[in-house]
Design an enzyme around this catalytic site. Structure first.
Site, PDB file in Angstrom:
ATOM      1  N   ASP A  10      -1.650   4.420  -7.508  1.00 32.44           N
ATOM      2  CA  ASP A  10      -2.950   4.329  -6.850  1.00 32.44           C
ATOM      3  C   ASP A  10      -3.958   5.051  -7.769  1.00 32.44           C
ATOM      4  OD1 ASP A  10      -4.975   4.247  -4.769  1.00 32.44           O
ATOM      5  OD2 ASP A  10      -4.496   6.359  -4.427  1.00 32.44           O
ATOM      6  N   ASP A  12      -7.771   6.268  -6.602  1.00 37.55           N
ATOM      7  CA  ASP A  12      -8.605   7.270  -5.924  1.00 37.55           C
ATOM      8  C   ASP A  12      -7.746   8.279  -5.185  1.00 37.55           C
ATOM      9  OD1 ASP A  12     -11.286   6.227  -6.540  1.00 37.55           O
ATOM     10  OD2 ASP A  12     -10.561   4.467  -5.450  1.00 37.55           O
TER      11      ASP A  12
HETATM   12  C1  XBP Z   1      -9.784   3.810  -2.337  1.00 36.87           C
HETATM   13  C2  XBP Z   1     -10.844   3.158  -1.600  1.00 36.87           C
HETATM   14  C3  XBP Z   1     -12.055   2.726  -2.323  1.00 36.87           C
HETATM   15  C4  XBP Z   1     -12.900   3.865  -2.854  1.00 36.87           C
HETATM   16  C5  XBP Z   1     -14.254   3.379  -3.333  1.00 36.87           C
HETATM   17  O1  XBP Z   1      -8.568   3.698  -1.604  1.00 36.87           O
HETATM   18  O2  XBP Z   1     -10.740   2.939  -0.415  1.00 36.87           O
HETATM   19  O3  XBP Z   1     -12.824   1.965  -1.435  1.00 36.87           O
HETATM   20  O4  XBP Z   1     -13.146   4.783  -1.810  1.00 36.87           O
HETATM   21  O5  XBP Z   1     -14.150   2.348  -4.263  1.00 36.87           O
HETATM   22  P1  XBP Z   1      -7.139   3.762  -2.345  1.00 36.87           P
HETATM   23  P2  XBP Z   1     -14.914   0.947  -4.074  1.00 36.87           P
HETATM   24  O6  XBP Z   1      -7.097   5.046  -3.103  1.00 36.87           O
HETATM   25  O7  XBP Z   1      -6.143   3.771  -1.217  1.00 36.87           O
HETATM   26  O8  XBP Z   1      -7.015   2.543  -3.198  1.00 36.87           O
HETATM   27  O9  XBP Z   1     -16.283   1.283  -3.563  1.00 36.87           O
HETATM   28  O10 XBP Z   1     -14.940   0.316  -5.439  1.00 36.87           O
HETATM   29  O11 XBP Z   1     -14.133   0.150  -3.055  1.00 36.87           O
HETATM   30 MG    MG Z   2      -5.897   6.736  -2.866  1.00 40.43          MG
END
Ligand code: XBP
Ligand code: MG
Length: 266
Positions: A10, A12
């Site tokens: 993953d 973020d």
């Molecule tokens: C990450 C997200 C993303 C980020 C923002 O979740 O939910 O939406 O918050 O990025 P994970 P975008 O780590 O579970 O993948 O605005 O490009 O969506």
């Molecule tokens: Mg995440």
């Protein structure tokens, strides 16, 4: 049990703490630019993170916090414009070196590569955000370290749906049993588990009080020399750092998973 062939990361919260001081302020700048007086505080953003995907999060916010909002034109286009602006602000911050990787991420990626493990990314965030982070916070050529980068709108149903992990497995031609996923959130864990992939969790700022039933192991970080990790749930691997040997043991199931042992982080 199959041999471990690939690690699927993953982004973020897992590769870097991107949300609180990255995406969140970028959303706020994009709201100002769009001429709306919306502000996502640290606390509010924590609640909004339950909705994965930036565009989906903005829509959820409008529907629940500003139900009478009238977009200047089509709502979907307005949201897409704000989201594009958000990503531009976010990638500027990343390019300025403001979003470092989490402890142990570079070390583990390098070790995995040197041991011939295949690498992939399965994320909800937009591709441009992933590429910027890899290039500026890891190495200029780090995008090429990953055989597959499955991101954002590559699938319609975002995490916690399994689609992005299934997409990644298909693209790599691997079965779920040949992979291990690394996640930071309950939504991410649910996504990987629903695709049949064993998953280790490194909790992040916003996720440390979530529940991680089904994780192979839950730790506070991967660890670095001189910066040991804390095991939050699962069998203590007895190492100061998560390395490939620990991941291979987790994958082969020597450690039991934490389905029945989940406890809140301290
Ligand atoms: C990450 C997200 C993303 C980020 C923002 O979740 O939910 O939406 O918050 O990025 P994970 P975008 O780590 O579970 O993948 O605005 O490009 O969506
Ligand atoms: Mg995440």
């Amino acid at each position: 049990m199959s041999t471990l062939k690939a690690l699927i990361f993953d982004v973020d919260g897992t590769l870097a703490d991107t949300e609180r001081n990255g995406h969140r302020p970028a959303f706020n700048k994009a709201f100002s630019k769009a001429g709306v007086d919306w502000y996502w505080s640290v606390e509010l953003y924590g609640r909004l993170l339950a909705v994965t995907g930036g565009k989906e999060r903005i829509l959820h916010y409008i529907e629940n916090y500003h139900p009478n909002f009238l977009a200047p034109g089509d709502l979907g286009e307005f949201i897409a414009d704000v989201h594009r602006a958000k990503n531009a602000f976010y990638t500027e911050m990343v390019a300025a070196g403001e979003i470092p990787l989490r402890p142990g991420v570079r070390r583990l990626l390098l070790e995995a590569q040197s041991q011939g493990l295949r690498l992939a990314i399965a994320t909800t965030t937009s591709l441009e955000n992933v590429e910027a982070l890899l290039e500026h916070s890891l190495e200029p050529d780090a995008v090429s370290w990953f055989e597959v980068i499955a991101a954002g709108d590559a699938v319609t149903a975002k995490k916690p749906a399994p689609d992005i992990y299934q997409y990644t497995l298909d693209a790599m031609g691997l079965s779920p049993e040949e992979c291990l996923a690394l996640e930071d959130s309950a939504n991410g864990l649910r996504s990987a588990l629903a695709a049949g992939i064993k998953t280790m969790v490194t909790v992040s700022d916003y996720t440390r009080n979530e529940r991680f039933a089904g994780a192979a192991l839950v730790v506070d970080q991967l660890g670095e020399p001189g910066q040991g990790l804390t095991v939050l749930a699962g069998d203590d691997p007895g190492e100061a750092m998560i390395d490939v040997a620990v991941l291979r043991r987790l994958h082969s199931g020597v450690e039991s998973n934490v389905t029945s042992q989940v406890r809140a982080a301290p």
